[in-house]
Write a protein that holds these residues in place. Structure first.
Motif, mmCIF file in Angstrom:
data_model
loop_
_atom_site.group_PDB
_atom_site.id
_atom_site.type_symbol
_atom_site.label_atom_id
_atom_site.label_comp_id
_atom_site.label_asym_id
_atom_site.label_seq_id
_atom_site.Cartn_x
_atom_site.Cartn_y
_atom_site.Cartn_z
ATOM 1 N N SER A 56 4.429 53.575 41.186
ATOM 2 C CA SER A 56 5.079 54.407 42.187
ATOM 3 C C SER A 56 4.573 54.096 43.583
ATOM 4 O O SER A 56 4.970 54.728 44.539
ATOM 5 C CB SER A 56 4.876 55.867 41.848
ATOM 6 N N GLY A 57 3.655 53.141 43.659
ATOM 7 C CA GLY A 57 3.271 52.651 44.971
ATOM 8 C C GLY A 57 2.532 53.643 45.834
ATOM 9 O O GLY A 57 2.618 53.599 47.046
ATOM 10 N N TYR A 58 1.778 54.545 45.193
ATOM 11 C CA TYR A 58 1.033 55.529 45.966
ATOM 12 C C TYR A 58 0.019 54.870 46.881
ATOM 13 O O TYR A 58 -0.193 55.289 48.001
ATOM 14 C CB TYR A 58 0.294 56.485 45.029
ATOM 15 N N ILE A 59 -0.628 53.836 46.355
ATOM 16 C CA ILE A 59 -1.712 53.239 47.123
ATOM 17 C C ILE A 59 -1.192 52.689 48.441
ATOM 18 O O ILE A 59 -1.741 52.952 49.505
ATOM 19 C CB ILE A 59 -2.411 52.139 46.301
ATOM 20 N N HIS A 60 -0.064 51.984 48.354
ATOM 21 C CA HIS A 60 0.508 51.450 49.588
ATOM 22 C C HIS A 60 0.959 52.572 50.495
ATOM 23 O O HIS A 60 0.862 52.487 51.703
ATOM 24 C CB HIS A 60 1.662 50.514 49.262
#
Lengths: 538, 235
Positions: A56-60
């Motif tokens: 889900s691309g939270y880090i980005h």
């Protein structure tokens, strides 16, 4: 009498005998803790290849956030990138295995299961040929889609090339007919398959777990691998080279898989999808959380948590982001399986697949006390923040010592949780209580008669059975009362909790029902101490 | 925040060899579990690298606590961080030692820390040929990621296990010569040459900081050759 189990399944609609089951009001959810609610692990979801990979691309997102602070553009909460699924969605009913080829292949495998039919007599005796290896209760094998061995729980992967070849043949045979093999039963052995995009996980068990529960265990194992590598890396590697030997990248990580599997055999937390909290006065716990909030005001710090003896002491999270219990179990496993954190402050990458399977968080890990019981983890997206977090850690430690909080934690650890007697209910031998919206559970210490290892294993088996009967997808139950030869079991699942109780064999249904009503009141009273209703945010 | 950093080591301005290197600064180190409060004049970042299982952590524990970790294999996860202050002719040098996991999957993490390392101790295991063969690959990585003037020391560890030895001392010497790096054989078990390896690093830093332009440059390799004991007979 003893050989046959007497059961009385209560469907929610039936009214008989249920007058005593007063469903307590769901705990008053202050501050709308709904945000902390976790979707229960749904077994049906497990067969969906998308289930475990939510990049889900939270880090980005967090990194990007830093560049334009407080920009409140609407974000898609979970934008699950769908996998390129190799296995087709299977129909709901279980795949019937009756084809000749499959049974031949199965023969191969079962030959290996039975010592008297030795395949290669002339070969030197390997561990995998020994009686001991065959009789292991629960084998777990991991292989790549190309059929290359990745991991085996017992023995050496190199010696299992043939067996794993058969497994991969089984999987691809069923895939050819646009279907997905889920499990097979041979005698008292279950063969459960979890087919993911690049990996095949197989469990061969003759234990008490149902195949759905085994499937859940396998998905934990899969997530453990992602936690070490990330889904992106796994994907990239196998995209480049289908026959890559993944063991190269997993060296040193076997201990995490071993430890996870051992924990799952004895700890009910993973089965329940819930973590155990260290019993602690709620004020002390608040103090600890506030100390962290005040001393770890660092940009890009996503989660900060303290663990003690595999139990959660406190968790502080960034607003908007949640730590899924499955991820939390992986963190607990990381700490539990590593000795090296006890020696020095450590800085290590960890991927939390439920949070973001595409990237790593960086974890600053250190023990706060000399006895190495209380472990602080600071998880950030910033790879450069070691010294900043180290500084925070020193401040946090200083304050916690000053407030006697570390002592409170170690006192609580010394007291070894609580005895079933404290609940004051006769005939109740043991129980598991899970708060569903908090994704946390509690249970008393194991006491007589569950002191020996075999008895504990048996108790665990009872819980597996009870849990399976209640959650079985074919016929989910709300309440189950079942009398066995040595104990009576009662399981009850509502919107807000799950309760599994073990009584002596002679308890009557009425008495058992009264007892659990009493137990629920006790839990309610102790709730502040046993659970963490809300996780503080930074 | 910059101040916080300084307390725990290098600020960006005080990197070794930087032309306007700061004058020795006395600082009060934060009390922590790892080491007691100590004063120091110089700080130096040292990294231990090499294949998994060559004895990086053991070497460090021998140097730091004078003990040998026997028995089970405790593999490092990610990077470990420890401090030790040593005395070089009256100057206190704080060695910040990063102990890294040797596994391939941690490489990308450890690369990030090569950049500001003052010294790299590159280990192989004299009883493990693969770990020796990989040294060339490690040196390649060092060239790519580390600073130009980083001090590299090649260490052949486990030199006490004479029976299992597969890499001769000459092999190590030859390789070190080829890449012109310092070399010695060490044993975390007996303690042979362990202190020397770290002290040579500390001395190099001190010389870099205090050397007058007229004085000859300090050469770690020569220093080490002078001081090191050779193993062999002591088993």
């Amino acid at each position: 009498m003893a050989e046959r189990k007497k059961e009385a399944d209560h469907l929610p609609t039936s009214e008989s005998d249920q007058d005593d089951f007063i469903e307590p009001d769901p705990p008053v959810v202050t501050n709308q803790a709904v945000a902390d609610t976790f979707v229960n692990i749904d077994y049906e979801d497990l067969v969906n290849p998308d289930y475990d990979s939510h990049p889900s691309g939270y880090i980005h997102e967090i990194v990007r956030q830093g560049s334009h602070d407080d920009d409140d553009e609407p974000r898609v909460a979970v934008s699950s990138v769908s996998d390129v699924s190799t296995g087709e969605e299977s129909s709901e009913d279980h795949t019937e295995i009756s084809t000749k080829e499959i049974s031949q292949a199965l023969d191969e495998v079962s030959k290996l299961q039975h010592p008297e039919v030795s395949l290669e007599d002339e070969e030197e005796i390997d561990e995998v040929d020994t009686q001991e290896w065959r009789q292991r209760k629960k084998h777990v094998f991991i292989l790549s889609q190309a059929g290359k061995p990745v991991y085996t729980r017992f023995g050496n992967e190199d010696k299992l090339v043939t067996v794993m070849g058969v497994m991969s043949a089984l999987v691809s045979f069923v895939q050819d007919s646009k279907d997905l093999v889920r499990f097979m039963v041979a005698g008292d052995h279950k063969f459960v398959f979890l087919v993911r995009e690049h990996l095949i996980l197989v469990c061969v068990s003759h234990g008490a777990e149902s195949s759905q529960q085994i499937l859940l265990h396998l998905s934990y194992v899969y997530n453990q691998i992602l936690s070490v590598l990330t889904f992106s890396t796994l994907h990239r590697i196998f995209k480049q080279r289908r026959n890559y030997d993944l063991r190269r990248l997993l060296t040193g990580a076997e201990k995490f898989l071993d430890n996870l599997l051992n924990m799952m055999d004895t700890e009910p937390g993973m089965l329940l999808g819930a973590v155990r909290c260290l019993p602690l006065d709620s004020q002390v716990r608040d103090n600890i959380a506030q100390t962290i909030v005040q001393n770890a005001k660092v940009k890009d710090l996503v989660f900060a948590l303290i663990l003690a003896n595999n139990q959660l002491v406190t968790l502080v999270r960034m607003k908007k982001y949640f730590l899924h219990p499955m991820d939390l179990h992986l963190i607990i496993n990381l700490v539990n399986a590593s000795e090296s954190f006890k020696a020095a402050e450590s800085w290590t990458p960890i991927c939390l697949p439920k949070f973001d399977s595409s990237g790593f968080l960086q974890a600053h890990i250190s023990y706060l006390d000399d006895r190495c019981e209380t472990c602080l983890l600071l998880l950030s997206v910033d790879r450069e923040s070691f010294f900043i977090l180290s500084e925070c850690r020193n401040k946090i430690k200083e304050r916690l010592v000053k407030y006697n909080a570390l002592k409170a934690i170690s006192d609580s650890l010394m007291k070894t949780s609580y005895s079933i007697q404290q609940c004051g209910i006769s005939d109740l031998r043991h129980f598991l209580y899970k708060s569903r919206h908090m994704a946390q559970f509690t249970s008393p210490e194991l006491e007589a008669p569950y002191l020996s290892e075999t008895e504990q294993e048996r108790l665990c088996g009872l819980y597996f059975y009870l849990h399976h009967r209640i959650h079985t997808s074919a016929r989910p139950l709300k309440i189950l009362y079942t009398v066995g030869p040595h104990e009576t079991l009662l399981g009850w699942v509502t919107q807000s909790f799950e309760l599994y109780a073990v009584f002596g064999p002679l308890v009557t249904k009425v008495a058992a029902i009264q007892a659990i009503n009493k137990l629920l009141r006790w839990v309610k009273r102790e709730e502040d101490r046993l659970f963490i209703p809300n996780h503080v945010t930074f | 925040m910059g101040k916080d950093r300084m307390q725990n080591g290098y600020g960006s301005g005080s990197e070794p060899g930087s032309p306007n290197g700061h004058h020795p600064f006395r600082e009060h180190k934060q009390a922590s579990r790892q080491s007691s409060t100590e004063l120091f004049d110089l700080a130096s970042k040292v990294m231990l690298i090499g294949d998994s299982g060559v004895g990086k952590t053991c070497l460090l524990v021998r140097f730091k606590d004078g003990a040998f970790l026997s028995g089970s294999f405790i593999s490092t996860v990610g990077i470990d961080f420890r401090n030790k202050v040593v005395d070089v002719d009256g100057t206190k040098v704080k060695l910040q030692i990063w102990d890294t996991a040797g596994q391939e999957r941690f490489r990308s993490v450890t690369h990030a820390y090569y950049r500001d390392a003052h010294a790299l101790l590159l280990l192989y295991d004299v009883t493990n040929k693969a770990s020796f063969d990989n040294i060339r690959a490690w040196l390649g990585e060092i060239n790519e990621y580390a600073q130009e003037d980083v001090v590299i020391m090649l260490l052949g560890n486990k030199s006490d296990s004479t029976a299992d030895r597969v890499i001769r001392t000459e092999d190590g010497e030859k390789l070190a010569k080829e890449y012109s790096v310092a070399f010695m054989e060490t044993s975390a078990k007996t303690g042979m040459n362990v202190d020397l390896a770290f002290m040579a690093v500390a001395r190099d830093l001190k010389m870099k900081k205090t050397r007058k332009p007229t004085e000859p440059k300090f050469n770690v390799a020569d220093y080490v050759n002078q001081e090191k004991k050779t193993g062999g007979c002591c088993s």
